[in-house]
Design a protein around this motif. Structure first.
Motif, PDB file in Angstrom:
ATOM      1  N   PRO A 101       0.835  -1.226   0.000  1.00 12.18           N
ATOM      2  CA  PRO A 101       0.000   0.000   0.000  1.00 12.18           C
ATOM      3  C   PRO A 101       0.854   1.255   0.000  1.00 12.18           C
ATOM      4  O   PRO A 101       0.996   1.945   0.992  1.00 12.18           O
ATOM      5  N   ASP A 102       1.479   1.531  -1.137  1.00 10.95           N
ATOM      6  CA  ASP A 102       2.352   2.674  -1.262  1.00 10.95           C
ATOM      7  C   ASP A 102       2.065   3.367  -2.591  1.00 10.95           C
ATOM      8  O   ASP A 102       1.314   2.862  -3.420  1.00 10.95           O
ATOM      9  N   LEU A 103       2.658   4.526  -2.777  1.00  8.64           N
ATOM     10  CA  LEU A 103       2.425   5.284  -4.006  1.00  8.64           C
ATOM     11  C   LEU A 103       3.177   4.653  -5.163  1.00  8.64           C
ATOM     12  O   LEU A 103       4.358   4.319  -5.049  1.00  8.64           O
ATOM     13  N   TYR A 104       2.481   4.498  -6.296  1.00  7.97           N
ATOM     14  CA  TYR A 104       3.098   3.934  -7.498  1.00  7.97           C
ATOM     15  C   TYR A 104       2.407   4.541  -8.699  1.00  7.97           C
ATOM     16  O   TYR A 104       1.178   4.488  -8.815  1.00  7.97           O
ATOM     17  N   ARG A 105       3.185   5.137  -9.584  1.00  6.46           N
ATOM     18  CA  ARG A 105       2.627   5.789 -10.752  1.00  6.46           C
ATOM     19  C   ARG A 105       2.042   4.757 -11.712  1.00  6.46           C
ATOM     20  O   ARG A 105       2.675   3.738 -12.001  1.00  6.46           O
ATOM     21  N   GLY A 106       0.834   5.026 -12.209  1.00  6.28           N
ATOM     22  CA  GLY A 106       0.200   4.099 -13.140  1.00  6.28           C
ATOM     23  C   GLY A 106      -0.522   2.964 -12.455  1.00  6.28           C
ATOM     24  O   GLY A 106      -0.775   1.924 -13.062  1.00  6.28           O
ATOM     25  N   PHE A 107      -0.903   3.129 -11.173  1.00  6.21           N
ATOM     26  CA  PHE A 107      -1.605   2.086 -10.423  1.00  6.21           C
ATOM     27  C   PHE A 107      -2.658   2.754  -9.548  1.00  6.21           C
ATOM     28  O   PHE A 107      -2.380   3.730  -8.848  1.00  6.21           O
ATOM     29  N   TRP A 108      -3.905   2.252  -9.615  1.00  8.76           N
ATOM     30  CA  TRP A 108      -5.007   2.824  -8.855  1.00  8.76           C
ATOM     31  C   TRP A 108      -5.789   1.666  -8.241  1.00  8.76           C
ATOM     32  O   TRP A 108      -6.327   0.809  -8.965  1.00  8.76           O
TER      33      TRP A 108
END
Length: 478
Positions: free
Chosen positions: A387-394
């Motif tokens: 559960p962390d920030l990742y570009r291109g993932f929602w």
């Protein structure tokens, strides 16, 4: 310049306003306008009672006209002047000379597309160029220009078709906007009617409850008032008897007083005690699920998703109909796939989306751990569903008793109702991914981003035996 302007004006006056060519056998009608005799006759053909002037619309009673011989002579003179002027310009063009060398421009450079004199052709900048006589170059380039007419005309037609298509699309957009506007107005009208009905019903229930409480209070007040009146009467009698000086009279009145006291008695506490608090029930507005927009989204944009076995972790087993995935204790032997997850108990769908709006539902049941969402392109093979920030993932998921959203944004949410089914709505052009609690129709969370590549539905199954299921597509209009 003055002569040129005068000649142009004479040319305009020498043209028939109907055929736009030089006058042929010109005639003059009653209003003073001039036309070719044949043009005017063709214009008045089949007319019987009124003969309007084609220019000023003056109505003539009869088709009479006067032949204008002077205008005919003037037209011929103008034609001769124009012809002579044209010949003079051609002669001047043919006799063009090179300004630096004052020699006739008799040669043409094919590379630079320039007219040259004999001296210019030996200049260093033209020495290695292909130079030909004007008489030879002109016919060739004339043929080239003539041959380019059709391609240019074709391109022009294509552009005109594109413009027409654009006009059509603009009209379609306007029609769609009008239709959508009517739908929205109708939807808001239904909401308004529902809210009005809810308001009337709620206020009616409040009025009824207020009347019941008021009646109960009045009943208590009447009972207490009657008891107080009896007590007051008894008090006055006791005070009166106590003032009697005769002992016999006093004692003889005691039984009467006691009987009245017993008759008066004491009212029940339930009839004399007022409620400790007086308040109305908690009235609140609850909108039905259809007004959350979920019902319309399901009807219009639901898609029949299938799990992709080639992307599933080796400990995930996809059912034969590819609608269910289950966790296995033992690791399966599977072939290599560039999209397969090896460190995360996840998989993708077979379908991906690069435009449009799409909706799918997943049954999560009572699973303690799960994640649903979408990813842009394939996630890295070392992905761990953290559960962390990742570009291109929602994504939205459950971790025991907590519900989290993570990807480009990170937050904790608290659903009013624990979701048994979760709906995911993707609007590619708008750049939105929304998560719905299907059980109560509420919106759990909405991501706002910009999509530039293919978007794949993503699923994390967790380490429990309960399967993760894709819900079947419901029938339209049900």
């Amino acid at each position: 310049m003055a002569f040129s302007g005068t000649l142009t004006s004479l040319q305009q006056e020498s043209h028939c306003p109907l055929c736009f060519d030089y006058f042929k056998d010109p005639v003059t009608i009653e209003c003073g306008h001039n036309f070719c005799c044949d043009c005017l006759s063709a214009c008045w053909k089949d007319l019987t009672d009124r003969f309007p002037c084609p220019v000023c619309r003056f109505n003539l009673a009869s088709p009479n006209f006067i032949r204008n011989s002077q205008l005919s002579s003037l037209t011929q003179a103008v034609q001769q002047l124009v012809l002579r002027r044209s010949k003079r310009k051609q002669e001047e063009a043919q006799q063009a000379v090179c300004e630096p060398h004052q020699r006739a421009l008799t040669l043409f450079c094919e590379q630079d597309l320039e007219l040259l004199c004999a001296h210019c052709s030996f200049a260093p900048e033209h020495r290695r160029h292909n130079v030909s006589l004007v008489e030879e170059a002109a016919p060739e380039h004339r043929r080239r220009l003539e041959s380019s007419v059709e391609p240019l005309r074709s391109k022009l037609e294509q552009v005109e078709k594109m413009i027409a298509l654009q006009d059509t699309k603009t009209l379609e957009l306007h029609k769609e906007a009008v239709a959508r506007r009517k739908e929205i107005e109708a939807e808001f009208e239904r909401v308004r009617q529902f809210l009005q009905g809810e308001q009337e019903a709620t206020l009616r229930r409040m009025d009824e409850e207020e009347a019941e409480i008021l009646a109960e209070l009045n009943q208590h007040l009447t009972t207490i008032s009657n008891y107080a009146s009896g007590q007051n009467f008894l008090l006055k009698e006791v005070e009166g008897k106590g003032a009697v000086s005769c002992d016999v009279a006093l004692l003889s009145s005691l039984k009467s007083i006691e009987d009245k006291r017993q008759t008066l008695g004491r009212p029940e506490p339930s009839t004399t005690m007022l409620p400790s608090t007086i308040e109305l029930s908690g009235f609140q507005l609850k909108l039905p699920a259809q007004f959350s927009g979920l019902e319309r989204i399901v009807q219009l944009f639901q898609v029949n998703l299938l799990f992709d076995p080639t992307s599933a972790h080796p400990q995930l087993e996809v059912s034969a109909d590819r609608k269910s995935v289950t966790y296995l204790e033992e690791r399966r032997r599977v072939g290599y796939s560039p999209n397969r997850f090896y460190l995360c108990l996840a998989l993708l769908s077979q379908q991906f989306f690069y435009c449009g709006r799409h909706y799918w539902q997943v049954e999560v049941g009572a699973k303690p751990k799960w994640t649903l969402g979408a990813c842009q392109g394939a996630l890295p093979r070392n992905w761990r569903n953290e559960p962390d920030l990742y570009r291109g993932f929602w994504a939205l998921g459950r971790c025991n008793s907590s519900y989290l959203v993570f990807g480009t944004q990170k937050a904790r949410i608290v659903p009013q109702v624990r979701p048994n089914k979760v709906g995911v709505f993707l609007d590619y052009e708008l750049g939105e991914i929304s998560f719905y609690n299907v059980d109560d129709g509420s919106v759990l969370y909405t991501f706002h981003d910009r999509f530039t590549r293919n978007v794949w539905p993503y699923f994390y199954a967790g380490r429990d035996s309960e399967p993760l299921r894709l819900c079947p597509v419901s029938k339209r209009g049900t």
